[in-house]
Design a protein around this motif. Structure first.
Motif, PDB file in Angstrom:
ATOM      1  N   GLY A  30      23.619   1.639  47.289  1.00  0.00           N
ATOM      2  CA  GLY A  30      23.963   0.506  47.733  1.00  0.00           C
ATOM      3  C   GLY A  30      23.004  -0.417  46.954  1.00  0.00           C
ATOM      4  N   CYS A  31      21.740  -0.376  46.918  1.00  0.00           N
ATOM      5  CA  CYS A  31      20.925  -1.341  46.066  1.00  0.00           C
ATOM      6  C   CYS A  31      19.867  -0.175  45.367  1.00  0.00           C
ATOM      7  CB  CYS A  31      20.448  -2.377  46.816  1.00  0.00           C
ATOM      8  SG  CYS A  31      19.558  -3.369  45.960  1.00  0.00           S
ATOM      9  N   LEU A  32      19.582  -0.292  44.072  1.00  0.00           N
ATOM     10  CA  LEU A  32      18.473   0.192  43.474  1.00  0.00           C
ATOM     11  C   LEU A  32      17.686  -0.972  42.506  1.00  0.00           C
ATOM     12  CD1 LEU A  32      20.271   3.420  42.113  1.00  0.00           C
ATOM     13  CD2 LEU A  32      18.397   3.356  43.869  1.00  0.00           C
ATOM     14  N   GLU A  33      16.353  -0.803  42.543  1.00  0.00           N
ATOM     15  CA  GLU A  33      15.676  -1.413  41.237  1.00  0.00           C
ATOM     16  C   GLU A  33      15.137  -0.314  40.375  1.00  0.00           C
ATOM     17  OE1 GLU A  33      12.389  -3.570  43.596  1.00  0.00           O
ATOM     18  OE2 GLU A  33      14.049  -4.256  44.793  1.00  0.00           O
ATOM     19  N   LEU A  34      15.770  -0.424  39.274  1.00  0.00           N
ATOM     20  CA  LEU A  34      15.244   0.535  38.169  1.00  0.00           C
ATOM     21  C   LEU A  34      14.591   0.010  36.928  1.00  0.00           C
ATOM     22  CD1 LEU A  34      18.924   1.855  38.164  1.00  0.00           C
ATOM     23  CD2 LEU A  34      17.134   3.222  39.271  1.00  0.00           C
ATOM     24  N   MET A  35      13.765   0.865  36.599  1.00  0.00           N
ATOM     25  CA  MET A  35      12.616   0.459  35.553  1.00  0.00           C
ATOM     26  C   MET A  35      13.523   0.512  34.291  1.00  0.00           C
ATOM     27  SD  MET A  35       9.590  -0.663  34.521  1.00  0.00           S
ATOM     28  CE  MET A  35       8.585  -0.414  35.952  1.00  0.00           C
ATOM     29  N   THR A  36      13.478  -0.383  33.528  1.00  0.00           N
ATOM     30  CA  THR A  36      14.279  -0.209  31.995  1.00  0.00           C
ATOM     31  C   THR A  36      12.944   0.106  30.937  1.00  0.00           C
ATOM     32  OG1 THR A  36      13.674  -2.354  31.273  1.00  0.00           O
ATOM     33  CG2 THR A  36      15.794  -2.030  32.515  1.00  0.00           C
ATOM     34  N   VAL A  57      20.492  -3.265  40.734  1.00  0.00           N
ATOM     35  CA  VAL A  57      21.859  -2.618  40.810  1.00  0.00           C
ATOM     36  C   VAL A  57      22.235  -2.682  42.257  1.00  0.00           C
ATOM     37  CG1 VAL A  57      23.490  -0.795  40.232  1.00  0.00           C
ATOM     38  CG2 VAL A  57      21.424  -1.066  38.778  1.00  0.00           C
ATOM     39  N   LEU A  58      23.161  -3.726  42.718  1.00  0.00           N
ATOM     40  CA  LEU A  58      23.631  -4.013  43.943  1.00  0.00           C
ATOM     41  C   LEU A  58      25.053  -3.857  44.113  1.00  0.00           C
ATOM     42  CD1 LEU A  58      22.805  -5.251  46.897  1.00  0.00           C
ATOM     43  CD2 LEU A  58      23.302  -7.492  45.612  1.00  0.00           C
ATOM     44  N   VAL A  59      25.565  -3.335  45.201  1.00  0.00           N
ATOM     45  CA  VAL A  59      26.868  -3.262  45.771  1.00  0.00           C
ATOM     46  C   VAL A  59      27.270  -4.239  46.431  1.00  0.00           C
ATOM     47  CG1 VAL A  59      28.810  -1.885  46.597  1.00  0.00           C
ATOM     48  CG2 VAL A  59      27.123  -0.625  45.365  1.00  0.00           C
ATOM     49  N   SER A  60      27.967  -5.270  45.716  1.00  0.00           N
ATOM     50  CA  SER A  60      28.177  -6.591  46.721  1.00  0.00           C
ATOM     51  C   SER A  60      29.680  -7.002  46.469  1.00  0.00           C
ATOM     52  CB  SER A  60      27.389  -7.628  45.992  1.00  0.00           C
ATOM     53  OG  SER A  60      27.769  -9.002  46.651  1.00  0.00           O
ATOM     54  N   ASN A  61      30.407  -7.230  47.416  1.00  0.00           N
ATOM     55  CA  ASN A  61      31.912  -7.492  47.868  1.00  0.00           C
ATOM     56  C   ASN A  61      32.790  -6.503  46.846  1.00  0.00           C
ATOM     57  OD1 ASN A  61      31.153  -9.720  49.363  1.00  0.00           O
ATOM     58  ND2 ASN A  61      30.526 -10.834  47.764  1.00  0.00           N
ATOM     59  N   MET A  74      16.181  -9.856  40.719  1.00  0.00           N
ATOM     60  CA  MET A  74      15.712 -10.118  41.992  1.00  0.00           C
ATOM     61  C   MET A  74      15.575  -8.810  42.789  1.00  0.00           C
ATOM     62  SD  MET A  74      18.134 -13.563  43.011  1.00  0.00           S
ATOM     63  CE  MET A  74      17.564 -13.492  44.672  1.00  0.00           C
ATOM     64  N   PRO A  75      14.957  -8.951  43.808  1.00  0.00           N
ATOM     65  CA  PRO A  75      14.530  -7.641  44.401  1.00  0.00           C
ATOM     66  C   PRO A  75      15.679  -7.112  45.424  1.00  0.00           C
ATOM     67  CG  PRO A  75      13.133  -9.090  45.065  1.00  0.00           C
ATOM     68  CD  PRO A  75      13.753  -9.946  44.030  1.00  0.00           C
ATOM     69  N   CYS A  76      16.099  -5.861  45.767  1.00  0.00           N
ATOM     70  CA  CYS A  76      16.851  -5.737  46.746  1.00  0.00           C
ATOM     71  C   CYS A  76      16.483  -6.260  47.950  1.00  0.00           C
ATOM     72  CB  CYS A  76      16.730  -4.083  46.838  1.00  0.00           C
ATOM     73  SG  CYS A  76      17.875  -3.081  45.562  1.00  0.00           S
ATOM     74  N   PRO A  77      17.717  -6.551  48.844  1.00  0.00           N
ATOM     75  CA  PRO A  77      17.116  -7.150  50.236  1.00  0.00           C
ATOM     76  C   PRO A  77      16.255  -6.191  51.179  1.00  0.00           C
ATOM     77  CG  PRO A  77      19.532  -7.186  49.550  1.00  0.00           C
ATOM     78  CD  PRO A  77      18.959  -6.394  48.643  1.00  0.00           C
ATOM     79  N   ALA A  78      15.621  -6.669  51.754  1.00  0.00           N
ATOM     80  CA  ALA A  78      14.668  -5.811  52.556  1.00  0.00           C
ATOM     81  C   ALA A  78      15.385  -5.252  53.691  1.00  0.00           C
ATOM     82  CB  ALA A  78      13.583  -6.502  53.493  1.00  0.00           C
ATOM     83  N   PRO A  79      15.353  -3.949  53.832  1.00  0.00           N
ATOM     84  CA  PRO A  79      16.296  -3.164  55.084  1.00  0.00           C
ATOM     85  C   PRO A  79      15.636  -3.686  56.487  1.00  0.00           C
ATOM     86  CG  PRO A  79      14.365  -1.888  53.943  1.00  0.00           C
ATOM     87  CD  PRO A  79      14.289  -2.858  53.252  1.00  0.00           C
ATOM     88  N   ALA A  80      16.357  -3.567  57.343  1.00  0.00           N
ATOM     89  CA  ALA A  80      16.099  -3.570  58.760  1.00  0.00           C
ATOM     90  C   ALA A  80      15.060  -2.743  59.034  1.00  0.00           C
ATOM     91  CB  ALA A  80      17.310  -3.686  59.597  1.00  0.00           C
ATOM     92  N   THR A  81      13.947  -3.432  59.888  1.00  0.00           N
ATOM     93  CA  THR A  81      12.811  -2.672  60.283  1.00  0.00           C
ATOM     94  C   THR A  81      13.266  -1.468  61.101  1.00  0.00           C
ATOM     95  OG1 THR A  81      11.361  -4.415  60.066  1.00  0.00           O
ATOM     96  CG2 THR A  81      10.475  -2.670  61.273  1.00  0.00           C
TER      97      THR A  81
END
Length: 227
Positions: free
Chosen positions: A110-116, A124-128, A163-170
């Motif tokens: 769904g969303c990953l923050e990867l170090m290059t 990497v974000l799945v959107s629409n 941009m960072p991944c959206p914060a997940p719901a608490t």
């Protein structure tokens, strides 16, 4: 989701197929596959001719490369032409991640923050129904071969686009062992009911006493008059 389905069909067409000859065929490298595809000439030329980049990529095999197409490089040709060698090397390394992340892996996450390899992050974000890498879109996934996987993207990833991944719901915090649980709504209502009954009963008792006194008083007054 139609777009993602189309990506998987495209990936199936691109992934190398080994002929069943009874002998093990050497797998084609991702570099060879990208060259054979014909849309990644500018990327391959830049990686090959910029000192240190190809060596860094090969040293980190297997890798995931988010590869801009020739059209993506052409769209910012003036910007790329103005970069010095060190900056171009950093930009190119910013498209490469150590480890293999297939399209399925990315979509599942769904969303990953990867170090290059440049030391910077990409999101990497799945959107629409599309897989986005920062502000680039994956248009050709899963070019899989020796050394990892390439995902073709439609724009060059430039510094400052992360941009960072959206914060997940608490999530709900579980109760600590030994800590009394908060009363449930029915229990709280039950306690209130008991309190109400006691109060009501107490008030009723006082009211009854008053009425009895009043009655006695009236009776006394009536008797006196009679006599």
């Amino acid at each position: 989701m139609k777009f993602i389905s189309a990506l998987f069909f495209a990936a199936a067409a691109i992934a190398p197929v080994t002929a069943d000859t009874g002998k093990e065929e050497p797998a084609a490298s991702i570099i060879d596959l990208a060259a054979a595809d014909g849309k990644y000439g500018t990327l391959l030329s830049a990686v090959t001719n910029t000192p240190g980049v190809l060596d860094a990529v090969v040293a980190n095999f297997p890798v995931t490369i988010f590869g801009p197409t020739d059209a993506a490089f052409a769209a910012i040709a003036d910007t790329v032409a103005g970069l010095d060698e060190a900056t171009l090397a950093t930009v190119l390394a910013g498209h490469v991640v150590a480890g293999v992340y297939t399209a399925e892996d990315l979509i599942t996450a769904g969303c990953l923050e990867l170090m290059t390899l440049a030391g910077s992050n990409v999101r990497v974000l799945v959107s629409n129904g599309m897989v986005m890498v920062n502000d680039s879109t994956v248009i050709q996934p899963d070019i899989i071969g020796e050394g990892g996987v390439i995902h073709g993207i439609d724009t060059v990833i430039l510094p400052g686009t992360f941009m960072p991944c959206p914060a997940p719901a608490t999530p709900a915090v579980p109760a600590t062992p030994g800590t009394p649980a908060m009363p449930t709504m029915p229990t709280m209502m039950g306690k209130g009911g008991k309190g109400s009954k006691k109060t009501s009963s107490g008030k009723g008792g006082k009211g009854s006493s008053s009425k009895k006194s009043s009655s006695s008083s009236s009776s006394g007054k009536g008797s006196g008059k009679g006599h």
